[in-house]
Write an enzyme that holds these catalytic residues in place. Structure first.
Site, PDB file in Angstrom:
ATOM      1  CG  ASP A 141     -11.425 -13.403 -15.166  1.00 41.85           C
ATOM      2  OD1 ASP A 141     -10.492 -14.215 -14.247  1.00 41.85           O
ATOM      3  OD2 ASP A 141     -12.042 -13.461 -15.209  1.00 41.85           O
ATOM      4  CG  ASN A 157      -2.557   5.633  -0.945  1.00 42.52           C
ATOM      5  OD1 ASN A 157      -2.956   4.318  -0.647  1.00 42.52           O
ATOM      6  ND2 ASN A 157      -3.804   6.270  -1.595  1.00 42.52           N
ATOM      7  CD  GLU A 167      -9.389 -18.674 -14.112  1.00 41.65           C
ATOM      8  OE1 GLU A 167      -9.973 -19.239 -12.934  1.00 41.65           O
ATOM      9  OE2 GLU A 167     -10.449 -17.910 -15.317  1.00 41.65           O
ATOM     10  CG  ASP A 198      -1.777   1.101   1.682  1.00 42.03           C
ATOM     11  OD1 ASP A 198      -1.869   1.537   0.395  1.00 42.03           O
ATOM     12  OD2 ASP A 198      -2.379   1.185   2.750  1.00 42.03           O
ATOM     13  CG  ASP A 257      -1.158   1.981  -3.499  1.00 42.34           C
ATOM     14  OD1 ASP A 257      -0.287   1.849  -3.637  1.00 42.34           O
ATOM     15  OD2 ASP A 257      -1.390   2.599  -2.369  1.00 42.34           O
ATOM     16  CG  ASP A 309      -5.736   3.274   0.065  1.00 44.06           C
ATOM     17  OD1 ASP A 309      -5.369   2.381   0.736  1.00 44.06           O
ATOM     18  OD2 ASP A 309      -6.817   3.725  -0.102  1.00 44.06           O
TER      19      ASP A 309
HETATM   20  C1  NOJ Z   1     -10.755 -16.108 -11.769  1.00 39.59           C
HETATM   21  C2  NOJ Z   1     -10.750 -14.643 -11.245  1.00 39.59           C
HETATM   22  O1  NOJ Z   1      -8.979 -15.350 -11.196  1.00 39.59           O
HETATM   23  C3  NOJ Z   1     -11.438 -14.369 -10.117  1.00 39.59           C
HETATM   24  O2  NOJ Z   1     -10.837 -13.421  -9.599  1.00 39.59           O
HETATM   25  C4  NOJ Z   1     -12.509 -13.800 -10.647  1.00 39.59           C
HETATM   26  O3  NOJ Z   1     -13.753 -13.889  -9.557  1.00 39.59           O
HETATM   27  C5  NOJ Z   1     -13.353 -15.383 -11.378  1.00 39.59           C
HETATM   28  N1  NOJ Z   1     -12.043 -15.637 -12.442  1.00 39.59           N
HETATM   29  C6  NOJ Z   1     -14.541 -14.204 -12.551  1.00 39.59           C
HETATM   30  O4  NOJ Z   1     -13.427 -12.834 -13.308  1.00 39.59           O
HETATM   31 CA    CA Z   2      -3.112   2.061  -1.499  1.00 46.55          CA
END
Ligand code: NOJ
Ligand code: CA
Length: 548
Positions: A222, A43, A280, A41, A49, A45
């Site tokens: 993804d 900044n 994935e 992190d 980031d 919060d």
């Molecule tokens: C795989 C991602 O790694 C996961 O974090 C996400 O919830 C699902 N795909 C849907 O995008």
């Molecule tokens: Ca931050």
């Protein structure tokens, strides 16, 4: 001052030069997965980031990895940790700005690290301008055609169009006020895109080029197996538990049509030499998986078989053997995964409630993973031997699985707790004191700082393993041959022309075993016994005689 445009050109030239050096760098690369909310992190919060990541890149250099895989950091309402994208060509303000992204990429490239990022093509956020438009548009309109809108079944169309369930629980269909239903394989706030629509294809062409033009070296796609849906949308017959994405015979996923879309991604990547994509893909069979890495498709696809394998020699051997065979048939390397931001950590999976046992086994598993031919994906915190935080108070939980499963499945927050960097109390140098998930007091001895000073720590083990791997073509770039071994012992030889063999032994039996003869220990996941014997729950690398 240098003109910023010229600086950008310099940065792109650096990136291209880094890749030109070895365009197939990805074949045996070690990737480090960064879950941006939880890495560092900048900044204060309490949320990780991009400036935080930039400030900690030297940790990756000291560890010895080749590349970063940066999880979703795009503009998002954060219903699913950023995997609900409202604008795929901007950084969410929580994580910083595009300038912070460019600074991080430049800093990574200066250190010789490649940068790969998530691309999320299966769905967008319900706050994405396209979906906002679709909701006000009429059934059958072009705005709805970008998504999967259907009329319902039954009297008045009151029943969903089919019986599909969402991966996080509940129905995969949500109804809009005019009576139509839209498909969402994940949360209702993540409507699925319709990849049969040319506008969707064109938009992702733009997204890919946007990031490739900023100098990224690769993409992680993804839900790459979700981009095509069957026509008609036939019912499911087998129902996985919420949060368990993989089943056989699942009409929601792994439809043949996905491959054409992935070929489209490949055509774009091929115009940026040395860039790559990893998919994935959760599928049942090794052969189905191999289809994603045919020569004109993705470069890599995660091998989740080690994730699914129980701890131990027999399950590991089956997982490794099946994956290697199937990938060899299409000429692609394997990409070994033990965990990531969606999967419980090995320390917890392997420990049966005993963290120290789990950690011993996870260290041994890491030596197996890091020796195998192909690429490797490490997940942040594995190099520290972190365990899952499975006792987070329920009010802290953020994973939509918790709500969508009707409070029966806690979800993935336990593997997403921020990284402990230094000091002896939370937030352990992560950043602001109010971390987005609470950090456990039991991690005081596990900070990166503490472990860097301890030659026997899990961090030191990973550093040494990566140092040896980098210097040894037998590991990652070599060939694997199984060796005869006693029951519950995994043994194989990693070979490369002109180099001594490296033997890898994993003892998952209850007794110590004798080391291989005529081989010297290189590295072990825990102390070896008298005469170099390998104790239970331990793996070791041995160097064979010089072939010359
Ligand atoms: C795989 C991602 O790694 C996961 O974090 C996400 O919830 C699902 N795909 C849907 O995008
Ligand atoms: Ca931050």
């Amino acid at each position: 001052m240098t003109d910023p445009a010229a600086r950008t050109q310099d940065a792109l030239a650096t990136a291209a030069a880094l890749r030109a050096d070895r365009p197939d760098w990805w074949r045996d690369a070690v990737y480090y997965t960064v879950y941006p909310r939880s890495f560092a992190d900048g900044n204060g919060d309490g949320i990780g980031d991009l400036p935080g990541l930039t400030s900690r890149l030297d940790h990756l250099v000291d560890l010895g990895v080749d590349a970063v895989w940066l999880g979703a950091f795009y503009r998002s309402p954060m219903v699913d940790g950023g995997y609900d994208v409202a604008d795929h060509t901007d950084v969410d303000p929580e994580f910083g700005t595009l300038a912070d992204f460019d600074a991080m990429t430049a800093a990574a490239h200066e250190r010789g690290l490649k940068v790969t990022i998530d691309v999320i093509p299966n769905h967008v956020s319900d706050q994405h301008p396209w979906f906002v438009e679709a909701l006000t548009a009429a059934p059958g309109s072009p705005a709805r055609e970008r998504f999967i809108f259907c009329d319902g079944r039954g009297p008045g169309g009151d029943e969903p169009p089919n019986n599909w369930v969402a991966c996080f629980g509940g129905s995969a269909w949500a109804r809009v006020p005019d009576g139509q239903w839209y498909l969402h394989l994940f949360t209702p706030q993540q409507p699925d895109l319709n990849w049969e629509n040319p506008e969707v294809v064109a938009e992702y062409d733009r997204v890919l080029r946007f990031w490739l033009n900023r100098g990224v070296d690769g993409l992680r796609v993804d839900v790459a197996h979700g981009m095509a849906k069957p026509n008609p949308l036939r019912d499911m017959t087998i129902f996985p538990e919420p949060g368990q994405p993989r089943v056989a015979e699942d009409p929601r996923l792994d439809q043949d049509g996905v491959h054409e879309h992935l070929r489209g991604f490949r055509r774009v990547l091929d115009t940026y030499p040395g860039t790559m994509a990893v998919g994935e893909v959760w599928v049942e069979s090794d052969e189905r998986l191999a289809r994603y890495v045919r020569p004109d498709e993705l470069h890599l696809t995660f091998n989740f078989k080690l994730v699914e394998a129980e701890w131990g020699a027999a399950a590991y051997r089956a997982a490794i053997d099946g994956s290697l065979r199937a990938m060899a048939d299409v000429g692609a390397p394997c990409s070994w995964v033990l965990t990531n931001h969606d999967i419980p950590r090995p320390v917890t999976r392997y420990g049966d409630g005993d963290i120290e046992l789990g950690r011993r086994r996870a260290r041994a598993a890491a030596l197996v993973q890091l020796s195998l031919p192909g690429s490797v994906y490490l997940y942040q915190g594995d190099e520290l031997g972190l365990d899952n935080v499975d006792d987070l108070p329920v009010e802290a939980l953020r994973d939509p699985t918790w709500e969508n499963s009707g409070h029966t499945v806690r979800g993935r927050d336990g593997v997403r707790v921020p990284i402990p960097w230094s000091g002896d109390a939370p937030p352990y140098g992560f950043g602001g004191a109010d971390t987005w998930l609470p950090m456990p007091t039991r991690w005081a001895g596990l900070t990166a700082e503490a472990q860097a000073a301890d030659a026997d720590s899990t961090l030191s083990l990973h550093r040494r393993a990566l140092e040896i791997r980098r210097a040894s073509p037998q590991l990652g770039r070599g060939t694997l041959t199984w060796l005869d071994s006693p029951a519950d012992v995994l043994a194989y030889r990693c070979a490369a022309e002109g180099h001594p063999d490296i033997e890898v032994w994993l003892n998952s039996s209850a007794d110590s075993i004798a080391p291989p003869s005529a081989a010297t220990p290189l590295l072990a996941s825990g102390p070896l016994g008298a005469n170099g014997s390998i104790p239970p729950d331990t793996a070791a690398w041995f160097l064979g005689p010089d072939p010359r």
